[in-house]
Design a protein around this motif. Structure first.
Motif, mmCIF file in Angstrom:
data_model
loop_
_atom_site.group_PDB
_atom_site.id
_atom_site.type_symbol
_atom_site.label_atom_id
_atom_site.label_comp_id
_atom_site.label_asym_id
_atom_site.label_seq_id
_atom_site.Cartn_x
_atom_site.Cartn_y
_atom_site.Cartn_z
ATOM 1 N N VAL A 14 -49.547 -5.359 36.166
ATOM 2 C CA VAL A 14 -49.184 -4.570 35.022
ATOM 3 C C VAL A 14 -50.391 -4.470 33.885
ATOM 4 N N ALA A 15 -50.979 -5.441 33.831
ATOM 5 C CA ALA A 15 -52.180 -5.402 32.868
ATOM 6 C C ALA A 15 -53.259 -4.545 33.619
ATOM 7 N N HIS A 16 -53.434 -4.450 35.049
ATOM 8 C CA HIS A 16 -54.606 -3.821 35.386
ATOM 9 C C HIS A 16 -54.179 -2.055 35.327
ATOM 10 N N ASP A 17 -52.901 -2.138 35.524
ATOM 11 C CA ASP A 17 -52.471 -0.693 35.238
ATOM 12 C C ASP A 17 -52.679 -0.231 33.983
ATOM 13 N N ARG A 18 -52.485 -1.062 32.843
ATOM 14 C CA ARG A 18 -52.401 -0.738 31.667
ATOM 15 C C ARG A 18 -54.207 -0.660 31.261
ATOM 16 N N ALA A 19 -54.813 -1.310 31.955
ATOM 17 C CA ALA A 19 -56.578 -1.172 31.595
ATOM 18 C C ALA A 19 -56.719 0.266 32.058
ATOM 19 N N ALA A 21 -55.240 2.825 32.492
ATOM 20 C CA ALA A 21 -54.603 3.906 31.709
ATOM 21 C C ALA A 21 -55.470 4.368 30.433
ATOM 22 N N GLU A 22 -55.725 3.117 29.822
ATOM 23 C CA GLU A 22 -56.444 3.059 28.586
ATOM 24 C C GLU A 22 -58.077 3.625 28.563
#
Length: 56
Positions: A14-19, A21-22
């Motif tokens: 989840v943290a990787h996907d968020r990074a 996306a940002e």
């Protein structure tokens, strides 16, 4: 034990996907390189916690 490992794996994903996306303009490998120290720290904490849980 399985829930601890699964929870940490989901957190990393989840943290990787968020990074990603940002910062869409950065290459994915550059984002991954920025995350590597924290990912290694999280793996170390997970293994340390499991060690203390079962060996101590």
């Amino acid at each position: 034990m399985a829930l601890i490992l699964i929870g940490h794996a989901i957190g990393v994903i989840v943290a990787h996907d968020r990074a990603l996306a940002e910062s869409p303009s950065r290459p994915p490998l550059a984002v991954l390189a920025d995350e590597l120290p924290l990912a290694l720290f999280m793996i170390t904490c997970t293994w340390t916690g499991l060690f203390l849980l079962f060996v101590r």
